[in-house]
Every structure is written in structure tokens, then in C-alpha cells.
Design a protein around this motif. Structure first.
Motif, PDB file in Angstrom:
ATOM      1  N   ASP A  88      -0.007  -1.335  -3.483  1.00 46.45           N
ATOM      2  CA  ASP A  88       0.273  -2.094  -2.277  1.00 46.45           C
ATOM      3  C   ASP A  88      -1.001  -2.189  -1.452  1.00 46.45           C
ATOM      4  O   ASP A  88      -2.037  -1.623  -1.808  1.00 46.45           O
ATOM      5  N   GLN A  89      -0.918  -2.948  -0.368  1.00 43.67           N
ATOM      6  CA  GLN A  89      -2.072  -3.131   0.502  1.00 43.67           C
ATOM      7  C   GLN A  89      -1.699  -2.667   1.899  1.00 43.67           C
ATOM      8  O   GLN A  89      -0.610  -2.967   2.393  1.00 43.67           O
ATOM      9  N   LEU A  90      -2.600  -1.939   2.530  1.00 46.15           N
ATOM     10  CA  LEU A  90      -2.354  -1.380   3.854  1.00 46.15           C
ATOM     11  C   LEU A  90      -3.292  -2.060   4.852  1.00 46.15           C
ATOM     12  O   LEU A  90      -4.490  -1.783   4.868  1.00 46.15           O
ATOM     13  N   PRO A  91      -2.778  -2.959   5.665  1.00 40.04           N
ATOM     14  CA  PRO A  91      -3.635  -3.696   6.609  1.00 40.04           C
ATOM     15  C   PRO A  91      -4.256  -2.767   7.646  1.00 40.04           C
ATOM     16  O   PRO A  91      -3.571  -1.978   8.297  1.00 40.04           O
ATOM     17  N   GLY A  92      -5.571  -2.857   7.778  1.00 33.54           N
ATOM     18  CA  GLY A  92      -6.278  -2.148   8.834  1.00 33.54           C
ATOM     19  C   GLY A  92      -6.332  -0.643   8.700  1.00 33.54           C
ATOM     20  O   GLY A  92      -6.711   0.046   9.648  1.00 33.54           O
ATOM     21  N   GLU A  93      -5.994  -0.103   7.527  1.00 38.29           N
ATOM     22  CA  GLU A  93      -5.915   1.351   7.390  1.00 38.29           C
ATOM     23  C   GLU A  93      -7.165   1.991   6.798  1.00 38.29           C
ATOM     24  O   GLU A  93      -7.247   3.215   6.685  1.00 38.29           O
ATOM     25  N   ALA A  94      -8.143   1.197   6.379  1.00 36.27           N
ATOM     26  CA  ALA A  94      -9.385   1.783   5.876  1.00 36.27           C
ATOM     27  C   ALA A  94     -10.162   2.413   7.029  1.00 36.27           C
ATOM     28  O   ALA A  94      -9.971   2.048   8.197  1.00 36.27           O
ATOM     29  N   PRO A  95     -11.031   3.370   6.749  1.00 37.37           N
ATOM     30  CA  PRO A  95     -11.781   4.030   7.824  1.00 37.37           C
ATOM     31  C   PRO A  95     -12.600   3.085   8.686  1.00 37.37           C
ATOM     32  O   PRO A  95     -12.858   3.381   9.847  1.00 37.37           O
ATOM     33  N   ASP A  96     -13.005   1.941   8.116  1.00 36.60           N
ATOM     34  CA  ASP A  96     -13.770   0.980   8.908  1.00 36.60           C
ATOM     35  C   ASP A  96     -12.875  -0.066   9.572  1.00 36.60           C
ATOM     36  O   ASP A  96     -13.363  -1.038  10.141  1.00 36.60           O
ATOM     37  N   GLY A  97     -11.548   0.144   9.498  1.00 40.95           N
ATOM     38  CA  GLY A  97     -10.613  -0.773  10.128  1.00 40.95           C
ATOM     39  C   GLY A  97     -10.219  -1.966   9.282  1.00 40.95           C
ATOM     40  O   GLY A  97      -9.406  -2.786   9.710  1.00 40.95           O
ATOM     41  N   SER A  98     -10.768  -2.074   8.086  1.00 42.88           N
ATOM     42  CA  SER A  98     -10.417  -3.188   7.208  1.00 42.88           C
ATOM     43  C   SER A  98      -9.164  -2.842   6.404  1.00 42.88           C
ATOM     44  O   SER A  98      -8.645  -1.727   6.463  1.00 42.88           O
ATOM     45  N   ASP A  99      -8.673  -3.831   5.661  1.00 41.85           N
ATOM     46  CA  ASP A  99      -7.534  -3.575   4.790  1.00 41.85           C
ATOM     47  C   ASP A  99      -7.976  -2.701   3.616  1.00 41.85           C
ATOM     48  O   ASP A  99      -9.157  -2.708   3.227  1.00 41.85           O
ATOM     49  N   CYS A 100      -7.046  -1.946   3.067  1.00 39.27           N
ATOM     50  CA  CYS A 100      -7.379  -1.179   1.869  1.00 39.27           C
ATOM     51  C   CYS A 100      -6.233  -1.267   0.881  1.00 39.27           C
ATOM     52  O   CYS A 100      -5.066  -1.463   1.255  1.00 39.27           O
ATOM     53  N   MET A 101      -6.570  -1.155  -0.380  1.00 31.92           N
ATOM     54  CA  MET A 101      -5.579  -1.132  -1.442  1.00 31.92           C
ATOM     55  C   MET A 101      -5.185   0.305  -1.721  1.00 31.92           C
ATOM     56  O   MET A 101      -6.018   1.209  -1.667  1.00 31.92           O
ATOM     57  N   ARG A 102      -3.893   0.505  -2.016  1.00 32.62           N
ATOM     58  CA  ARG A 102      -3.421   1.819  -2.444  1.00 32.62           C
ATOM     59  C   ARG A 102      -2.775   1.653  -3.814  1.00 32.62           C
ATOM     60  O   ARG A 102      -1.966   0.756  -4.026  1.00 32.62           O
ATOM     61  N   VAL A 103      -3.169   2.495  -4.747  1.00 30.98           N
ATOM     62  CA  VAL A 103      -2.578   2.448  -6.076  1.00 30.98           C
ATOM     63  C   VAL A 103      -2.256   3.878  -6.508  1.00 30.98           C
ATOM     64  O   VAL A 103      -3.088   4.772  -6.371  1.00 30.98           O
ATOM     65  N   ILE A 104      -1.031   4.076  -6.968  1.00 29.77           N
ATOM     66  CA  ILE A 104      -0.573   5.386  -7.422  1.00 29.77           C
ATOM     67  C   ILE A 104      -0.203   5.254  -8.895  1.00 29.77           C
ATOM     68  O   ILE A 104       0.602   4.396  -9.270  1.00 29.77           O
ATOM     69  N   PHE A 105      -0.782   6.116  -9.722  1.00 29.43           N
ATOM     70  CA  PHE A 105      -0.532   6.078 -11.165  1.00 29.43           C
ATOM     71  C   PHE A 105       0.307   7.274 -11.597  1.00 29.43           C
ATOM     72  O   PHE A 105       0.136   8.384 -11.077  1.00 29.43           O
ATOM     73  N   ASP A 106       1.181   7.046 -12.574  1.00 34.99           N
ATOM     74  CA  ASP A 106       1.777   8.179 -13.277  1.00 34.99           C
ATOM     75  C   ASP A 106       0.682   8.854 -14.087  1.00 34.99           C
ATOM     76  O   ASP A 106      -0.269   8.218 -14.555  1.00 34.99           O
ATOM     77  N   LEU A 107       0.809  10.169 -14.257  1.00 40.23           N
ATOM     78  CA  LEU A 107      -0.244  10.944 -14.916  1.00 40.23           C
ATOM     79  C   LEU A 107      -0.548  10.421 -16.318  1.00 40.23           C
ATOM     80  O   LEU A 107      -1.714  10.342 -16.709  1.00 40.23           O
ATOM     81  N   GLU A 108       0.483  10.064 -17.071  1.00 42.91           N
ATOM     82  CA  GLU A 108       0.233   9.595 -18.439  1.00 42.91           C
ATOM     83  C   GLU A 108      -0.629   8.335 -18.437  1.00 42.91           C
ATOM     84  O   GLU A 108      -1.589   8.226 -19.209  1.00 42.91           O
ATOM     85  N   LYS A 109      -0.285   7.383 -17.572  1.00 39.73           N
ATOM     86  CA  LYS A 109      -1.081   6.153 -17.512  1.00 39.73           C
ATOM     87  C   LYS A 109      -2.509   6.463 -17.104  1.00 39.73           C
ATOM     88  O   LYS A 109      -3.469   5.920 -17.678  1.00 39.73           O
ATOM     89  N   LEU A 110      -2.672   7.367 -16.129  1.00 38.19           N
ATOM     90  CA  LEU A 110      -4.014   7.706 -15.652  1.00 38.19           C
ATOM     91  C   LEU A 110      -4.834   8.334 -16.766  1.00 38.19           C
ATOM     92  O   LEU A 110      -6.013   8.009 -16.949  1.00 38.19           O
ATOM     93  N   LEU A 111      -4.231   9.242 -17.537  1.00 36.89           N
ATOM     94  CA  LEU A 111      -4.970   9.893 -18.620  1.00 36.89           C
ATOM     95  C   LEU A 111      -5.315   8.899 -19.723  1.00 36.89           C
ATOM     96  O   LEU A 111      -6.396   8.990 -20.325  1.00 36.89           O
ATOM     97  N   ARG A 112      -4.418   7.973 -20.007  1.00 31.41           N
ATOM     98  CA  ARG A 112      -4.756   6.949 -21.006  1.00 31.41           C
ATOM     99  C   ARG A 112      -5.902   6.074 -20.508  1.00 31.41           C
ATOM    100  O   ARG A 112      -6.778   5.669 -21.271  1.00 31.41           O
ATOM    101  N   MET A 113      -5.885   5.751 -19.233  1.00 26.07           N
ATOM    102  CA  MET A 113      -6.997   5.008 -18.655  1.00 26.07           C
ATOM    103  C   MET A 113      -8.303   5.798 -18.788  1.00 26.07           C
ATOM    104  O   MET A 113      -9.355   5.240 -19.127  1.00 26.07           O
TER     105      MET A 113
END
Length: 255
Positions: free
Chosen positions: A72-97
Motif C-alpha cells: 500500500d501507499q502511505l501519503p506524507g508518511e516518509a521522514p521527508d514528508g513525501s509519500d512512501c510505499m509499504r510492502v509486507i512479504f510472507d517469509l517464504e516469498k521473501l526467502l525465495r526473492m
């Protein structure tokens, strides 16, 4: 092969309450960290919040569909006040990556200062999983940033240029010493005096001046040429069994 991490030059930004909350229906991340956004690859924001969760075995069994990545995207939540993307992976997908030498996956696992670190990641350091997965193939992934970095330098785009340089420094450290470093300032402190250090220390939001652009371009090409020398990383994953057994044990413990 022993993979370690360099300490960050300064503490990473702390997440706001909005960043700490998981988007429904994402389970609470066991690991959460800032990773550098691919500024040299056409995405404007330098910030990306990435995390790992461990889905229970019951989620993966049966007929019900399940997600192994949530974004998802979080408007204005980056430390510099810009938008930031948030991505959460399941462990299996992350390890395959990670086994496919994903820069995002490996830098998340090797983050020197996670924002959140809960069980079971406080029992086995995430960098040990990166160490088990990383191979010389990651150099190709990092090296691929050179053309866009040179284009960014030619265009005077300071942020994208330094983002690309940081990745080339990371590749150089991995190639030479099997050390993962993801903070450009810390990387410059760990190596011989660099002509780009004054450019980094004298950071500004303005476009690159011609002399700065020449220095960055020369350094990018120098770092890329170093990657042609014999390196310290293995050609195959260092400990595939550790990744497999860790995933099975943690998945069952979550069920």
C-alpha cells in the motif's frame, strides 16, 4: 563466507503510528525496516518501508486463496514528508526473492537497524538468512543500475545519481569483502578517500554542477570496473538448508 553489515552513519527515522499499524488483513510484521527506494530506476521517492510476516500453515493449506505480499501507499508518511510505499512479504516469498538475489529482499534482511524486530527474528539475526542466500549473482543485480545512474548524472539528478552510486558501493563491498553496506556515508568512511565524499557531505537539493557530475561519473565507472576482478561471494547459496529448516520451523511455530 561471512556476511556482515556496516553500521549506519546516523540512526534511521522512527516510524509514525500509521507506519507501525498493519493494513488489514496483514498480520503484524516480525521485521520492519526502511529500505532505499529505487530512485535510479524511475521511482521518485527514496523511501520504502518493507517488512516480513510469517503466515501460519493453515493459511497456505486448503482451497482458500491467500496473499504472500501486501502493498500500500502511505501519503506524507516518509521522514521527508513525501509519500512512501509499504510492502509486507510472507517469509517464504521473501526467502525465495533472496535466493533469486533480489536487492530488496537482501537489503531488508541485512538492515543494520530495523524499526521493529520481534520473535522469531530476535532469535536468529535476519542477516544470517541473507548470508545463507547471497551469491555472486547479486553483483549482476546491483551492476544493472549503472546505465540509469549515468543517465541520472547526465541529467543532473542528484538524488537518483547518489542512489545509484550507493548501490555500486554496496556491490563493491560485497564483491571484495562479502560485507553488506547500505548507507552511502558509512560506505565512504569505510573505504579510501573518495572524490565524491564532499558531494555527499555537502548535500543539497539542487541539481548537480558540472564538476560534481564528472566526479560522480568517474567514480561510478571505477566501481563498475572493480566488479570484473575475482570476488569473495560464492556461486551457490551458502546454506540452503538453513533457509529451508528455518522457514519450516517458524511456519509451524506460528500455526
Amino acid at each position: 563466507m561471512k556476511l556482515s553489515t556496516l553500521s549506519p552513519l546516523s540512526p534511521p527515522p522512527q516510524p509514525s503510528d500509521a507506519l507501525r499499524r498493519s493494513a488489514d488483513p496483514i498480520p503484524k510484521p516480525a521485521l520492519l525496516a526502511w529500505v532505499e527506494g529505487p530512485g535510479a530506476e524511475g521511482i521518485e521517492t527514496p523511501w520504502r518501508l518493507a517488512g516480513i510476516t510469517i503466515l501460519p500453515a493453515s493459511t497456505l493449506l486448503g482451497l482458500r486463496a491467500f496473499e504472500d505480499a501486501y502493498e500500500d501507499q502511505l501519503p506524507g508518511e516518509a521522514p521527508d514528508g513525501s509519500d512512501c510505499m509499504r510492502v509486507i512479504f510472507d517469509l517464504e516469498k521473501l526467502l525465495r526473492m533472496a535466493l533469486h538475489q533480489s536487492v530488496l529482499a537482501l537489503e531488508l534482511l541485512a538492515s543494520p537497524a530495523p524499526l521493529q524486530l520481534h520473535a522469531p527474528f530476535n532469535e536468529l539475526a535476519p542477516v544470517e538468512l541473507a548470508q545463507a542466500a547471497i551469491t555472486s549473482g547479486v553483483i549482476r543485480a546491483y551492476r544493472g543500475v549503472l546505465p540509469s545512474t549515468l543517465d541520472a548524472i547526465d541529467a543532473g539528478e542528484r538524488m537518483a545519481a547518489l542512489s545509484g552510486l550507493r548501490r555500486l558501493y554496496t556491490a563493491s563491498l560485497l564483491h571484495r569483502d562479502a560485507v553488506m553496506g547500505t548507507d552511502l556515508g558509512a560506505q565512504l568512511l569505510s573505504c579510501a578517500p573518495s572524490p565524491i565524499a564532499p558531494i555527499v557531505e555537502g548535500w543539497s537539493d539542487g541539481p548537480l554542477r558540472p564538476a560534481q557530475a564528472r566526479a560522480l561519473k568517474d567514480e561510478a565507472r571505477r566501481l563498475d570496473a572493480l566488479l570484473d576482478l575475482p570476488g569473495a561471494l560464492p556461486e551457490r547459496p551458502h546454506d540452503y538448508d538453513l533457509l529451508h529448516e528455518t522457514l519450516v520451523a517458524w511456519r509451524l511455530a506460528t500455526s
